[in-house]
Design an enzyme around this catalytic site. Structure first.
Site, PDB file in Angstrom:
ATOM      1  CG  ASP A  31       3.846  -0.705  -8.161  1.00  0.00           C
ATOM      2  OD1 ASP A  31       4.706  -1.050  -8.998  1.00  0.00           O
ATOM      3  OD2 ASP A  31       4.130  -0.321  -7.020  1.00  0.00           O
ATOM      4  N   GLY A  34       0.750  -1.243   0.000  1.00  0.00           N
ATOM      5  CA  GLY A  34       0.000   0.000   0.000  1.00  0.00           C
ATOM      6  C   GLY A  34       0.778   1.290   0.000  1.00  0.00           C
ATOM      7  CG  ASP A  55      -1.342  -7.666  -4.206  1.00  0.00           C
ATOM      8  OD1 ASP A  55      -0.522  -6.855  -4.687  1.00  0.00           O
ATOM      9  OD2 ASP A  55      -1.129  -8.901  -4.191  1.00  0.00           O
ATOM     10  CB  CYS A  95      10.350  -0.983  -8.815  1.00  0.00           C
ATOM     11  SG  CYS A  95       9.918  -2.665  -8.320  1.00  0.00           S
TER      12      CYS A  95
END
Length: 428
Positions: free
Chosen positions: A306, A243, A263, A359
Protein backbone atom coordinates in the site's frame (compact mmCIF):
# COMPACT_ATOMS: atom_id res chain seq x y z
CA UNK A 1 -25.37 27.89 19.09
CA UNK A 2 -27.74 29.23 16.47
CA UNK A 3 -27.07 28.96 12.74
CA UNK A 4 -25.58 32.46 12.56
CA UNK A 5 -22.91 31.63 15.13
CA UNK A 6 -22.16 28.33 13.47
CA UNK A 7 -21.74 30.00 10.08
CA UNK A 8 -19.44 32.65 11.54
CA UNK A 9 -17.38 29.96 13.23
CA UNK A 10 -16.99 28.12 9.91
CA UNK A 11 -15.79 31.34 8.30
CA UNK A 12 -13.19 31.81 11.04
CA UNK A 13 -11.95 28.24 10.65
CA UNK A 14 -11.68 28.65 6.86
CA UNK A 15 -9.71 31.87 7.34
CA UNK A 16 -7.38 30.05 9.75
CA UNK A 17 -6.83 27.20 7.28
CA UNK A 18 -6.04 29.62 4.46
CA UNK A 19 -3.73 31.82 6.52
CA UNK A 20 -1.72 29.01 8.08
CA UNK A 21 -2.00 26.40 5.29
CA UNK A 22 -2.87 23.84 7.92
CA UNK A 23 -5.06 20.71 7.92
CA UNK A 24 -8.76 21.34 8.42
CA UNK A 25 -8.91 18.77 11.20
CA UNK A 26 -6.30 20.69 13.20
CA UNK A 27 -8.05 24.03 12.69
CA UNK A 28 -11.42 22.59 13.73
CA UNK A 29 -9.90 20.91 16.78
CA UNK A 30 -8.24 24.16 17.90
CA UNK A 31 -11.48 26.08 17.39
CA UNK A 32 -13.34 23.55 19.51
CA UNK A 33 -10.71 23.72 22.27
CA UNK A 34 -11.04 27.48 22.50
CA UNK A 35 -14.87 27.46 22.31
CA UNK A 36 -15.82 24.75 24.80
CA UNK A 37 -19.39 25.99 25.00
CA UNK A 38 -19.98 24.54 21.52
CA UNK A 39 -21.73 21.17 21.67
CA UNK A 40 -21.29 18.14 19.45
CA UNK A 41 -24.14 19.28 17.20
CA UNK A 42 -22.55 22.71 16.79
CA UNK A 43 -19.16 21.23 15.90
CA UNK A 44 -20.77 18.86 13.41
CA UNK A 45 -22.52 21.67 11.51
CA UNK A 46 -19.41 23.84 11.53
CA UNK A 47 -17.37 20.92 10.25
CA UNK A 48 -19.91 20.21 7.51
CA UNK A 49 -19.74 23.79 6.25
CA UNK A 50 -15.93 23.86 6.37
CA UNK A 51 -15.46 20.55 4.55
CA UNK A 52 -18.17 21.31 1.98
CA UNK A 53 -16.50 24.66 1.29
CA UNK A 54 -13.10 23.01 0.84
CA UNK A 55 -14.43 20.23 -1.39
CA UNK A 56 -15.85 22.78 -3.83
CA UNK A 57 -13.54 25.69 -3.22
CA UNK A 58 -13.11 26.63 -6.88
CA UNK A 59 -16.67 26.14 -8.09
CA UNK A 60 -18.22 27.90 -5.09
CA UNK A 61 -15.82 30.80 -5.47
CA UNK A 62 -16.61 31.03 -9.18
CA UNK A 63 -20.36 30.99 -8.55
CA UNK A 64 -20.06 33.65 -5.86
CA UNK A 65 -17.63 35.78 -7.79
CA UNK A 66 -15.39 35.72 -4.72
CA UNK A 67 -13.23 33.13 -3.01
CA UNK A 68 -13.31 34.78 0.41
CA UNK A 69 -13.98 32.54 3.41
CA UNK A 70 -17.36 34.18 3.84
CA UNK A 71 -18.36 33.54 0.22
CA UNK A 72 -17.24 29.90 0.40
CA UNK A 73 -19.05 29.27 3.69
CA UNK A 74 -22.28 30.84 2.43
CA UNK A 75 -21.95 28.93 -0.85
CA UNK A 76 -21.44 25.64 0.95
CA UNK A 77 -24.45 26.26 3.16
CA UNK A 78 -26.62 27.22 0.19
CA UNK A 79 -25.55 24.21 -1.84
CA UNK A 80 -25.48 21.46 0.77
CA UNK A 81 -27.19 22.82 3.87
CA UNK A 82 -30.71 21.97 2.79
CA UNK A 83 -32.00 25.54 3.30
CA UNK A 84 -32.92 28.16 0.67
CA UNK A 85 -31.39 31.61 1.01
CA UNK A 86 -34.52 33.12 2.55
CA UNK A 87 -34.60 30.50 5.30
CA UNK A 88 -30.91 31.01 6.02
CA UNK A 89 -31.43 34.76 6.35
CA UNK A 90 -34.40 34.21 8.65
CA UNK A 91 -32.40 31.76 10.77
CA UNK A 92 -29.48 34.13 11.29
CA UNK A 93 -31.55 37.31 11.73
CA UNK A 94 -31.19 39.11 15.06
CA UNK A 95 -28.22 36.91 16.00
CA UNK A 96 -25.34 39.10 17.15
CA UNK A 97 -22.88 36.32 16.28
CA UNK A 98 -23.98 36.10 12.64
CA UNK A 99 -21.58 37.07 9.85
CA UNK A 100 -22.21 39.94 7.48
CA UNK A 101 -24.90 39.03 4.96
CA UNK A 102 -24.07 38.39 1.32
CA UNK A 103 -23.88 41.49 -0.81
CA UNK A 104 -26.42 42.01 -3.58
CA UNK A 105 -23.70 41.27 -6.14
CA UNK A 106 -22.72 37.99 -4.45
CA UNK A 107 -26.33 36.87 -4.28
CA UNK A 108 -26.95 37.77 -7.93
CA UNK A 109 -23.80 35.92 -8.94
CA UNK A 110 -24.94 32.84 -7.04
CA UNK A 111 -28.38 32.93 -8.59
CA UNK A 112 -27.31 33.69 -12.15
CA UNK A 113 -23.90 32.17 -12.78
CA UNK A 114 -23.87 28.88 -14.72
CA UNK A 115 -21.06 26.57 -13.58
CA UNK A 116 -21.01 24.80 -16.95
CA UNK A 117 -19.53 27.98 -18.38
CA UNK A 118 -16.55 27.83 -16.01
CA UNK A 119 -13.22 26.33 -17.07
CA UNK A 120 -12.97 22.56 -16.77
CA UNK A 121 -10.66 22.51 -13.76
CA UNK A 122 -13.05 24.81 -11.89
CA UNK A 123 -15.97 22.50 -12.63
CA UNK A 124 -13.81 19.61 -11.46
CA UNK A 125 -12.70 21.50 -8.32
CA UNK A 126 -9.04 20.56 -8.67
CA UNK A 127 -5.80 22.55 -8.93
CA UNK A 128 -5.00 23.37 -12.55
CA UNK A 129 -1.69 21.47 -12.47
CA UNK A 130 -3.55 18.22 -11.67
CA UNK A 131 -5.47 18.18 -14.97
CA UNK A 132 -2.93 16.17 -16.99
CA UNK A 133 -2.55 13.67 -14.15
CA UNK A 134 -6.31 13.07 -14.10
CA UNK A 135 -6.70 13.01 -17.87
CA UNK A 136 -4.00 10.34 -18.01
CA UNK A 137 -6.22 8.07 -15.92
CA UNK A 138 -9.74 8.98 -16.98
CA UNK A 139 -9.37 10.45 -20.46
CA UNK A 140 -12.25 12.71 -21.51
CA UNK A 141 -14.23 11.74 -18.41
CA UNK A 142 -11.75 13.36 -16.04
CA UNK A 143 -13.96 16.36 -15.13
CA UNK A 144 -16.88 14.23 -13.96
CA UNK A 145 -14.55 11.81 -12.19
CA UNK A 146 -12.80 14.60 -10.31
CA UNK A 147 -16.05 16.40 -9.49
CA UNK A 148 -17.33 13.23 -7.81
CA UNK A 149 -14.40 13.54 -5.40
CA UNK A 150 -16.04 16.73 -4.14
CA UNK A 151 -19.17 14.92 -2.92
CA UNK A 152 -19.79 14.03 0.69
CA UNK A 153 -18.55 10.49 1.45
CA UNK A 154 -20.34 7.66 3.24
CA UNK A 155 -18.94 5.84 6.26
CA UNK A 156 -17.97 2.30 5.25
CA UNK A 157 -17.39 -0.51 7.71
CA UNK A 158 -15.83 -3.95 7.27
CA UNK A 159 -17.39 -6.74 9.27
CA UNK A 160 -14.74 -8.72 11.15
CA UNK A 161 -15.65 -12.29 10.29
CA UNK A 162 -13.43 -13.55 13.08
CA UNK A 163 -16.04 -12.27 15.54
CA UNK A 164 -19.35 -11.41 13.85
CA UNK A 165 -21.56 -11.70 10.80
CA UNK A 166 -22.96 -8.83 8.78
CA UNK A 167 -26.47 -9.51 10.07
CA UNK A 168 -25.24 -9.39 13.65
CA UNK A 169 -23.52 -6.08 13.02
CA UNK A 170 -26.52 -4.55 11.26
CA UNK A 171 -28.68 -5.47 14.22
CA UNK A 172 -26.17 -3.92 16.63
CA UNK A 173 -26.07 -0.72 14.55
CA UNK A 174 -29.83 -0.44 14.17
CA UNK A 175 -30.88 3.21 14.08
CA UNK A 176 -27.59 4.48 12.63
CA UNK A 177 -28.64 4.17 8.98
CA UNK A 178 -26.21 1.30 8.43
CA UNK A 179 -27.12 -1.09 5.61
CA UNK A 180 -25.42 -3.70 3.45
CA UNK A 181 -22.91 -2.11 1.10
CA UNK A 182 -22.57 -3.19 -2.54
CA UNK A 183 -20.15 -5.77 -3.92
CA UNK A 184 -18.77 -7.39 -0.74
CA UNK A 185 -20.47 -9.66 1.77
CA UNK A 186 -18.48 -8.14 4.63
CA UNK A 187 -19.18 -4.48 3.81
CA UNK A 188 -21.62 -2.15 5.57
CA UNK A 189 -22.35 1.45 4.63
CA UNK A 190 -23.78 4.45 6.45
CA UNK A 191 -24.93 6.92 3.77
CA UNK A 192 -23.38 10.38 3.38
CA UNK A 193 -24.54 13.15 5.70
CA UNK A 194 -27.55 15.08 4.47
CA UNK A 195 -27.99 18.85 4.97
CA UNK A 196 -26.83 19.86 8.48
CA UNK A 197 -26.86 16.36 9.96
CA UNK A 198 -23.99 14.30 11.30
CA UNK A 199 -22.83 10.72 11.17
CA UNK A 200 -23.34 8.59 14.29
CA UNK A 201 -20.10 7.89 16.13
CA UNK A 202 -20.22 4.12 15.75
CA UNK A 203 -16.76 3.72 17.28
CA UNK A 204 -18.11 4.50 20.74
CA UNK A 205 -20.53 1.57 20.65
CA UNK A 206 -20.08 -1.90 22.12
CA UNK A 207 -19.87 -3.57 18.71
CA UNK A 208 -16.72 -1.62 17.91
CA UNK A 209 -15.22 -2.19 21.34
CA UNK A 210 -15.84 -5.91 20.90
CA UNK A 211 -14.00 -5.93 17.57
CA UNK A 212 -16.99 -6.67 15.36
CA UNK A 213 -15.96 -4.17 12.69
CA UNK A 214 -13.41 -1.66 11.44
CA UNK A 215 -14.02 1.61 9.64
CA UNK A 216 -12.62 1.05 6.14
CA UNK A 217 -13.66 2.52 2.81
CA UNK A 218 -15.22 0.04 0.41
CA UNK A 219 -12.46 0.67 -2.14
CA UNK A 220 -9.83 -0.29 0.40
CA UNK A 221 -11.82 -3.41 1.27
CA UNK A 222 -11.95 -4.39 -2.42
CA UNK A 223 -8.21 -3.84 -2.79
CA UNK A 224 -7.51 -6.13 0.16
CA UNK A 225 -9.95 -8.71 -1.19
CA UNK A 226 -8.26 -8.72 -4.60
CA UNK A 227 -4.98 -9.64 -2.88
CA UNK A 228 -6.63 -13.04 -2.37
CA UNK A 229 -4.80 -13.95 0.83
CA UNK A 230 -5.34 -17.59 1.71
CA UNK A 231 -5.27 -19.46 5.00
CA UNK A 232 -1.83 -20.87 5.71
CA UNK A 233 0.10 -18.45 3.48
CA UNK A 234 3.08 -16.29 4.38
CA UNK A 235 2.12 -12.66 3.75
CA UNK A 236 4.01 -9.37 3.98
CA UNK A 237 1.98 -6.18 4.28
CA UNK A 238 4.65 -3.70 3.28
CA UNK A 239 3.85 -0.07 4.25
CA UNK A 240 1.15 -1.41 6.60
CA UNK A 241 0.48 1.91 8.30
CA UNK A 242 -2.15 1.57 11.02
CA UNK A 243 -3.12 -1.85 9.69
CA UNK A 244 -6.48 -1.49 7.96
CA UNK A 245 -5.61 -3.89 5.15
CA UNK A 246 -3.63 -6.11 7.51
CA UNK A 247 -6.80 -6.77 9.48
CA UNK A 248 -8.68 -7.54 6.25
CA UNK A 249 -6.01 -10.04 5.24
CA UNK A 250 -6.04 -11.69 8.67
CA UNK A 251 -9.80 -12.22 8.54
CA UNK A 252 -9.55 -13.64 5.01
CA UNK A 253 -6.87 -16.05 6.24
CA UNK A 254 -9.02 -17.11 9.21
CA UNK A 255 -6.09 -16.46 11.56
CA UNK A 256 -4.04 -19.18 9.84
CA UNK A 257 -0.66 -18.67 8.26
CA UNK A 258 1.41 -15.62 9.09
CA UNK A 259 1.18 -11.91 8.30
CA UNK A 260 4.22 -9.71 8.68
CA UNK A 261 3.08 -6.06 8.95
CA UNK A 262 5.89 -3.61 8.21
CA UNK A 263 6.06 0.16 8.25
CA UNK A 264 9.27 2.14 8.46
CA UNK A 265 7.60 4.79 10.63
CA UNK A 266 6.97 3.38 14.11
CA UNK A 267 4.39 6.06 14.88
CA UNK A 268 2.30 5.05 11.86
CA UNK A 269 2.43 1.40 12.84
CA UNK A 270 1.75 1.83 16.56
CA UNK A 271 -2.09 1.77 16.38
CA UNK A 272 -2.00 -1.69 14.82
CA UNK A 273 -1.32 -3.51 18.08
CA UNK A 274 -4.50 -2.38 19.82
CA UNK A 275 -6.47 -3.02 16.63
CA UNK A 276 -5.12 -6.55 16.31
CA UNK A 277 -6.03 -7.34 19.90
CA UNK A 278 -9.54 -5.90 19.60
CA UNK A 279 -10.14 -7.82 16.35
CA UNK A 280 -8.94 -11.12 17.80
CA UNK A 281 -6.14 -11.44 15.22
CA UNK A 282 -3.44 -13.92 16.28
CA UNK A 283 -1.45 -14.52 13.10
CA UNK A 284 0.17 -11.09 12.70
CA UNK A 285 3.35 -9.47 13.95
CA UNK A 286 4.61 -5.95 13.39
CA UNK A 287 7.99 -4.65 12.26
CA UNK A 288 9.35 -1.16 11.87
CA UNK A 289 13.00 -1.99 11.13
CA UNK A 290 13.99 -3.04 7.63
CA UNK A 291 16.77 -5.25 8.97
CA UNK A 292 14.24 -7.42 10.81
CA UNK A 293 12.71 -8.41 7.46
CA UNK A 294 15.93 -9.96 6.16
CA UNK A 295 14.88 -13.58 6.99
CA UNK A 296 11.70 -13.09 4.96
CA UNK A 297 13.43 -12.57 1.62
CA UNK A 298 12.30 -15.06 -0.99
CA UNK A 299 9.75 -16.58 1.41
CA UNK A 300 6.46 -14.73 0.86
CA UNK A 301 3.43 -16.09 -0.98
CA UNK A 302 1.96 -12.59 -1.09
CA UNK A 303 3.40 -9.12 -0.73
CA UNK A 304 0.90 -6.25 -0.52
CA UNK A 305 2.38 -2.79 -0.97
CA UNK A 306 0.00 0.00 0.00
CA UNK A 307 2.50 2.50 -1.33
CA UNK A 308 2.97 6.05 -0.04
CA UNK A 309 1.08 8.39 -2.36
CA UNK A 310 -0.55 11.80 -2.66
CA UNK A 311 -3.87 10.49 -1.32
CA UNK A 312 -5.72 12.12 -4.21
CA UNK A 313 -8.33 9.37 -4.06
CA UNK A 314 -9.33 10.44 -0.55
CA UNK A 315 -10.14 14.07 -1.35
CA UNK A 316 -13.78 13.57 -0.35
CA UNK A 317 -12.59 12.98 3.22
CA UNK A 318 -9.53 15.26 3.23
CA UNK A 319 -10.38 18.07 0.81
CA UNK A 320 -7.89 20.47 2.39
CA UNK A 321 -5.06 18.20 1.23
CA UNK A 322 -6.13 18.87 -2.35
CA UNK A 323 -5.15 22.52 -2.06
CA UNK A 324 -1.88 21.94 -0.17
CA UNK A 325 -0.55 19.35 -2.61
CA UNK A 326 2.27 20.47 -4.92
CA UNK A 327 3.98 19.04 -7.98
CA UNK A 328 7.17 18.72 -5.95
CA UNK A 329 5.38 16.58 -3.36
CA UNK A 330 4.01 14.39 -6.13
CA UNK A 331 7.51 13.89 -7.54
CA UNK A 332 8.77 12.82 -4.11
CA UNK A 333 5.93 10.34 -3.77
CA UNK A 334 6.68 8.90 -7.20
CA UNK A 335 10.27 8.26 -6.10
CA UNK A 336 9.02 6.73 -2.84
CA UNK A 337 6.81 4.37 -4.83
CA UNK A 338 9.69 3.22 -7.00
CA UNK A 339 11.79 2.63 -3.89
CA UNK A 340 9.00 0.60 -2.27
CA UNK A 341 8.44 -1.54 -5.36
CA UNK A 342 12.15 -2.24 -5.77
CA UNK A 343 12.55 -3.14 -2.11
CA UNK A 344 9.38 -5.18 -1.57
CA UNK A 345 9.90 -7.40 -4.62
CA UNK A 346 12.78 -9.25 -2.92
CA UNK A 347 10.50 -10.87 -0.33
CA UNK A 348 8.46 -12.88 -2.82
CA UNK A 349 9.15 -16.50 -3.57
CA UNK A 350 8.79 -17.87 -7.10
CA UNK A 351 5.13 -17.90 -8.05
CA UNK A 352 4.27 -15.34 -5.35
CA UNK A 353 1.75 -12.54 -5.87
CA UNK A 354 2.79 -8.88 -5.73
CA UNK A 355 -0.13 -6.47 -5.18
CA UNK A 356 0.49 -2.75 -5.67
CA UNK A 357 -2.12 -0.41 -4.17
CA UNK A 358 -2.41 3.36 -3.82
CA UNK A 359 -5.21 5.64 -2.69
CA UNK A 360 -4.40 7.93 -5.62
CA UNK A 361 -6.03 8.45 -9.01
CA UNK A 362 -3.00 10.04 -10.68
CA UNK A 363 -1.68 8.10 -13.67
CA UNK A 364 1.93 8.85 -12.75
CA UNK A 365 1.54 7.16 -9.36
CA UNK A 366 -0.23 4.12 -10.70
CA UNK A 367 -0.24 2.87 -14.27
CA UNK A 368 3.10 4.47 -15.11
CA UNK A 369 4.79 3.01 -12.04
CA UNK A 370 3.76 -0.53 -12.96
CA UNK A 371 4.75 0.06 -16.58
CA UNK A 372 8.22 1.11 -15.43
CA UNK A 373 8.51 -1.76 -12.95
CA UNK A 374 7.61 -4.43 -15.51
CA UNK A 375 10.01 -2.96 -18.03
CA UNK A 376 12.83 -3.24 -15.49
CA UNK A 377 11.88 -6.62 -13.98
CA UNK A 378 11.44 -9.28 -16.63
CA UNK A 379 10.84 -11.96 -13.98
CA UNK A 380 7.47 -10.38 -13.13
CA UNK A 381 4.27 -10.53 -15.16
CA UNK A 382 0.87 -8.95 -14.67
CA UNK A 383 -2.19 -10.94 -13.68
CA UNK A 384 -5.63 -9.95 -14.92
CA UNK A 385 -7.88 -8.47 -12.26
CA UNK A 386 -10.91 -10.71 -12.07
CA UNK A 387 -13.68 -9.07 -10.07
CA UNK A 388 -15.77 -12.22 -10.32
CA UNK A 389 -13.20 -13.94 -8.14
CA UNK A 390 -14.21 -11.80 -5.16
CA UNK A 391 -16.49 -13.96 -3.06
CA UNK A 392 -20.05 -12.63 -2.99
CA UNK A 393 -19.35 -9.76 -5.37
CA UNK A 394 -21.75 -8.92 -8.17
CA UNK A 395 -20.36 -5.88 -9.92
CA UNK A 396 -22.50 -6.12 -13.05
CA UNK A 397 -22.32 -2.88 -15.02
CA UNK A 398 -20.52 -1.13 -12.14
CA UNK A 399 -16.86 -1.48 -13.05
CA UNK A 400 -13.60 0.30 -12.22
CA UNK A 401 -11.60 2.05 -14.90
CA UNK A 402 -9.32 -0.59 -16.43
CA UNK A 403 -5.98 0.76 -17.62
CA UNK A 404 -3.13 -0.78 -19.56
CA UNK A 405 -1.92 -1.96 -16.15
CA UNK A 406 -4.29 -2.45 -13.21
CA UNK A 407 -7.49 -0.54 -12.56
CA UNK A 408 -8.84 2.45 -10.67
CA UNK A 409 -11.86 2.51 -8.37
CA UNK A 410 -13.48 5.91 -7.84
CA UNK A 411 -16.57 7.66 -6.40
CA UNK A 412 -18.15 8.07 -9.83
CA UNK A 413 -17.24 4.63 -11.11
CA UNK A 414 -17.66 2.34 -8.11
CA UNK A 415 -19.08 4.53 -5.31
CA UNK A 416 -15.80 4.23 -3.37
CA UNK A 417 -12.81 6.40 -2.60
CA UNK A 418 -10.20 6.51 -5.32
CA UNK A 419 -7.95 3.42 -5.29
CA UNK A 420 -5.58 1.84 -7.76
CA UNK A 421 -4.80 -1.89 -7.77
CA UNK A 422 -2.38 -3.88 -9.90
CA UNK A 423 -1.55 -7.57 -9.40
CA UNK A 424 1.79 -9.01 -10.48
CA UNK A 425 3.31 -12.47 -10.25
CA UNK A 426 6.93 -13.43 -9.79
CA UNK A 427 8.03 -16.05 -12.29
CA UNK A 428 10.00 -19.14 -11.33
Amino acid sequence: MRLGGRLQAAIEVLEDIEAKKRPASDALKDWGSSHRFAGAGDRAVIGNIVYDALRRKLSLGWLMGSDSASSLAYGALLRDGGLPYEDIMAAIANDKFSPVELSDDQLKNWQNNDITKAEDYIQADVPLWCVDKLRGTFGDDWVAQAAALADRPPVDLRVNRLKATRNQLLLALEGTGAASAPFLDDAVRIPPIEALGRHPNVQTGQAFQDGWFEVQDLGSQIAAKLANAKAGEQVLDYCAGAGGKTLSLAAAMENRGQIHAFDAEAARLSPIYDRLQRAGVRNTQGYNKQADLEPLKGQMDLVLTDAPCTGAGTWRRRPDAKWRLTEQQLERREQDQQDVLNSAKHYLKAGGRFVYVTCSIFDSENNRQIEKFLAENSNFSEEKIDLASIAGAEFGDVQPVFLSHGCVFSPKQTMTDGFYVAILKKQA
